[in-house]
Design an enzyme around this catalytic site. Structure first.
Site, mmCIF file in Angstrom:
data_model
loop_
_atom_site.group_PDB
_atom_site.id
_atom_site.type_symbol
_atom_site.label_atom_id
_atom_site.label_comp_id
_atom_site.label_asym_id
_atom_site.label_seq_id
_atom_site.Cartn_x
_atom_site.Cartn_y
_atom_site.Cartn_z
ATOM 1 N N ASP A 1 58.194 -97.977 -2.356
ATOM 2 C CA ASP A 1 57.494 -98.185 -3.633
ATOM 3 C C ASP A 1 55.994 -98.352 -3.421
ATOM 4 O OD1 ASP A 1 59.745 -97.994 -5.112
ATOM 5 O OD2 ASP A 1 59.898 -100.105 -5.667
ATOM 6 N N GLY B 1 43.277 -58.443 -19.733
ATOM 7 C CA GLY B 1 44.205 -57.356 -19.434
ATOM 8 C C GLY B 1 43.606 -56.189 -18.690
ATOM 9 N N MET B 2 42.431 -55.739 -19.102
ATOM 10 C CA MET B 2 41.822 -54.558 -18.493
ATOM 11 C C MET B 2 41.494 -54.800 -17.025
ATOM 12 S SD MET B 2 41.462 -51.675 -19.667
ATOM 13 C CE MET B 2 41.045 -50.194 -18.794
ATOM 14 N N ASP C 1 33.527 -61.984 -27.272
ATOM 15 C CA ASP C 1 34.428 -62.402 -26.190
ATOM 16 C C ASP C 1 35.549 -63.271 -26.725
ATOM 17 O OD1 ASP C 1 33.224 -61.150 -24.071
ATOM 18 O OD2 ASP C 1 31.762 -62.748 -23.774
#
Length: 508
Positions: free
Chosen positions: A36, A429-430, A294
């Protein structure tokens, strides 16, 4: 009893030790069996401080079980009092040593006879409270102890400070970005012309607690720690408190307006509207960024938020109100304060989840397939397994979320940091697609990330090749839909035919 391999909030004694080790010159004695006593290691590893953790374990071993603990515990308290000369020693059992049902209050009274400093038993039920609740109670107990002591001696200050002043309550060791938030809140108060009277418990001396009533008001930035203390100060000394967390442009403005209201009610004449306007429009980048192209790319993207009440509620509001992101699920592990959380977030998300079971949260994330997750260290692990990016916004956290650089979450600089974190958490994504096409530098073959960590289906060569042609940012979804279709139809091997049939079935 439930076996958990991941706990969002630790056991009660961790909360007590966090408070004790936040104060200056306070020592904690932990009455516990071996196993502990990991707090020292955890704090030394995570908090980037030079000082040793002021916690000593009084180990419960077979000798103690045979003879009783009093002699050992009292000896340890008196020894530490002589060695370290602390202002206060806090004795805490753990949930394991609580089973012994010993009269620890009697041990404290006995030790107080020989100790020069104060000795106190942390008054926490170790089976009823978790780390956060215990921390809140322990802070309240220490503040109450020293204010009552000062009252008996007639040492309480009779007047408020001349200029408007504030106590910041709830900054503690091992808190999520607490040190950075504290610096930012001090800057914000300075900009508003408000003096900081005391910050507790981090870096505070127990001898200065008697000065708490001198402040005009109290600020409690985190709901988990400080509300009990602020409530006590309001009840005993008539001190108002602000419990609006200044995270995000909207909530920071709301917090400042509440401060203005409290100060003006006490005879000052301040108007912070011009300051709010200036910060929102010109100083903080977040408001401008949220209108940029953006950020508009993120509009409507799905996100899941999970954390403690304070951070999960704040991030949910920022995502939905300030950035136009669709929060499909907002959740908290603070089950004891679930009503407040529901009230705060229900209008900003589709679904609310109150749970401390990490498997339930993992399953919900897998079901909802968000574009990004904002959660704790555990959600980061879930995200890695499912190939979903994750921004860490709440404890529990690991070493990388105790940054050396300045990264507050509160105030106007905090809004910039949060905006960066949110934007950078979404996969662009790109970028992903181009990396897959060109393979980066010196890459012999394109690495494909599997989504299902333990998929029971086999893909044949042709189907795997076809899957690899799918752009990376949607490949995970295609794979999951195909596997779901295959399971429903009873296919054990996925072929090109199965893939095309699955594609038709989902209407893609």
């Amino acid at each position: 009893m439930k076996l958990a391999y991941w706990m969002y909030a630790g056991p009660a004694h961790i909360g007590t030790l966090r408070i004790a080790s936040s104060f200056k010159n306070v020592h904690a004695i932990m009455h516990a069996p071996l196993g502990d006593d990991y707090f020292n290691v955890m704090r030394s590893m995570l908090e980037r401080e030079r000082d040793f953790t002021p916690v000593t374990a009084s180990i419960v071993d077979r000798n103690v079980l045979a003879r009783g603990s009093q002699e050992k515990v009292v000896d340890n308290i008196v020894r530490k009092d002589g060695e370290e000369n602390p202002d206060l020693i806090v004795l805490t059992p753990t949930c394991t040593s609580s089973i012994l049902q010993e009269d620890l209050a009697n041990f404290v009274d006995r030790a107080q006879m020989d100790a020069k400093g104060d000795v106190m038993l942390a008054d926490v039920n170790h089976y009823r409270y978790n780390e956060l609740q215990a921390a809140d109670r322990t802070l309240h107990q220490i503040v109450k102890f020293y204010l009552e002591k000062a009252q008996k001696k007639g040492e309480l200050p009779q007047r408020k400070t001349e200029k408007p002043s504030v106590n910041i309550i709830g900054i503690s060791t091992l808190g999520f970005h607490n040190q950075h938030d504290c610096t930012e809140l001090k800057r914000l108060m300075a900009d508003l012309g408000i003096e900081v009277n005391e910050v507790i418990p981090e870096g505070a001396s127990v001898h200065n607690l008697k000065n708490l009533p001198k402040a005009w008001f109290n600020l409690v930035p985190y709901r988990e720690l400080g509300l009990a203390t602020a409530g006590y100060l309001e009840e005993q000394f008539g001190m108002s408190y602000v419990d609006i967390t200044p995270m995000g442009v909207v909530e920071t403005a709301r917090c400042i307006r509440k401060i203005q209201q409290l100060i003006n009610a006490q005879g000052a004449e301040v108007d912070y509207e011009e300051f709010i306007k200036e910060q929102t429009l010109y100083v903080s980048q977040a408001a401008w960024f949220s209108r940029s192209i953006d950020c508009q790319n993120l509009t409507g993207k799905k996100a899941v938020v999970f954390g403690d009440n304070t951070h999960a509620a704040a991030i949910t509001k920022i995502l939905a109100r300030e950035m136009g992101i669709h929060v499909v699920l907002a959740g908290t592990y603070c089950k004891y304060d679930a009503d407040w959380f529901r009230e705060q977030v229900s209008e900003y998300c589709d679904e609310v989840l109150i749970s401390d079971d990490n498997a339930a949260i993992g399953d919900a994330i897998a079901r909802l397939e968000p574009s990004a997750i904002f959660g704790t260290q555990m959600e980061r692990h879930v995200g890695k397994r499912l190939d979903i990016p994750c921004g860490v916004i709440a404890s529990p956290i690991h070493i990388q979320n105790f940054p050396i650089g300045y990264k507050p979450f509160c105030g106007y600089e905090g809004t910039n940091q949060i905006t960066d974190l949110i934007y950078n958490s979404f996969t662009l994504g790109m970028e992903d697609h181009l990396l897959e096409i060109f393979g980066g530098h010196d890459t012999k073959e394109v690495i494909t990330k599997g989504i299902s960590a333990d998929s029971d289906l086999n893909w044949n060569k042709e189907a795997q090749a076809e899957l690899n042609k799918v752009p990376g940012f949607v490949r995970g979804k295609v794979k999951r839909n195909t596997e779901k279709f295959a399971r429903e139809r009873g296919f054990s091997v996925i072929t090109l035919e199965v893939m095309y049939a699955a594609k038709e079935a989902v209407g893609a």
